[in-house]
Enzyme design. Structure first.
Site, short mmCIF file in Angstrom:
data_model
loop_
_atom_site.label_atom_id
_atom_site.label_comp_id
_atom_site.label_asym_id
_atom_site.label_seq_id
_atom_site.Cartn_x
_atom_site.Cartn_y
_atom_site.Cartn_z
N LYS A 231 0.83 -1.21 0.00
CA LYS A 231 0.00 0.00 0.00
C LYS A 231 0.86 1.27 0.00
O LYS A 231 0.40 2.34 -0.36
CB LYS A 231 -0.94 -0.01 1.21
CG LYS A 231 -1.94 -1.16 1.17
CD LYS A 231 -3.29 -0.70 0.78
CE LYS A 231 -4.43 -1.64 0.70
NZ LYS A 231 -4.50 -2.95 0.98
N ASP B 33 -10.23 -4.79 -2.99
CA ASP B 33 -10.49 -4.76 -1.56
C ASP B 33 -10.37 -3.34 -0.99
O ASP B 33 -9.69 -2.49 -1.55
CB ASP B 33 -9.53 -5.69 -0.81
CG ASP B 33 -8.06 -5.36 -1.06
OD1 ASP B 33 -7.69 -5.20 -2.23
OD2 ASP B 33 -7.30 -5.25 -0.09
N ASP B 34 -11.07 -3.14 0.10
CA ASP B 34 -10.98 -1.90 0.88
C ASP B 34 -11.30 -0.64 0.06
O ASP B 34 -10.59 0.36 0.11
CB ASP B 34 -9.60 -1.78 1.54
CG ASP B 34 -9.32 -2.99 2.43
OD1 ASP B 34 -10.27 -3.57 2.96
OD2 ASP B 34 -8.15 -3.35 2.58
N TYR C 201 -14.28 -10.18 0.65
CA TYR C 201 -13.22 -11.18 0.61
C TYR C 201 -13.19 -12.08 1.84
O TYR C 201 -12.27 -12.87 2.01
CB TYR C 201 -11.86 -10.54 0.37
CG TYR C 201 -11.48 -9.46 1.38
CD1 TYR C 201 -10.87 -9.79 2.57
CD2 TYR C 201 -11.72 -8.12 1.10
CE1 TYR C 201 -10.52 -8.80 3.48
CE2 TYR C 201 -11.37 -7.14 1.99
CZ TYR C 201 -10.76 -7.48 3.20
OH TYR C 201 -10.42 -6.50 4.09
#
Length: 191
Positions: free
Chosen positions: A17, A93-94, A137
């Site tokens: 990230k 995701d996220d 997920y």
């Protein structure tokens, strides 16, 4: 990667990230130095019989119906392919779990948008080893649950069969994943 090989681990997912060009600035191409560093990782993986997966997370601001965004995504992955990357991951995701307003005329659901973009990129790259991480997920993120999730069922019925799907079990970080959970998930994701 030497340790991974020694321990019998065969895959490495590059998706930090803190690499802004992986997520926040995913459209930005890597410069020559960054590409050289990534190429070094890819070569080290190959030497140690570990598959290097390059992960990209465009979901923070991608317009799924935008030909320009899709072309930018393909160009970015072409660039990675040019330095020896042979396996990829498209990570959803996220991110916001609702379909962006700018895509509402093109798709009925976020899942439809993810299926379309994921399949198109997979086929464009020549159907390489390919992973995707859905917004749902794990079981605790499935709405309302794994079996009844419209999102997961749409992915299961729509994704090309060569695309593998991330799953972390009942929670984001699960200590165990049971056989029963996997049987249920297999029925929903059809893989």
């Amino acid at each position: 990667f030497t340790k991974m090989c020694r321990f019998g681990l065969n895959s490495y997912l590059y998706a930090p990230k803190d690499d802004h060009k992986h997520r926040a600035m995913w459209r930005e191409p890597y410069n020559d130095l960054e590409k050289a560093e990534l190429a070094t990782l890819i070569k080290a993986c190959k030497v140690n019989k570990v598959t290097f997966f390059y992960g990209i997370s465009p979901g923070l601001d991608m317009t799924y119906s935008s030909p320009k965004d899709l072309q930018d995504l393909k160009a970015k992955l072409d660039d990675l392919k040019s330095i020896g990357c042979e396996a990829f991951a498209l990570l959803w995701d996220d991110i916001d779990t609702s379909l962006p307003s700018q895509d509402q005329g093109s798709f009925n659901t976020l899942a439809e948008a993810h299926v379309k973009v994921t399949n198109e990129v997979f086929n464009y790259l020549g159907q390489p080893l390919f992973l995707t991480c859905p917004v749902e997920y794990c079981a605790s993120r499935a709405d309302p649950d794994v079996e009844s999730s419209e999102y997961l069922n749409t992915l299961g019925s729509g994704l090309c069969q060569g695309i593998e799907v991330f799953w972390t079990g009942s929670k984001v970080v699960s200590e165990t994943i049971t056989k029963e959970e996997m049987i249920q998930l297999k029925q929903v994701l059809r893989r």
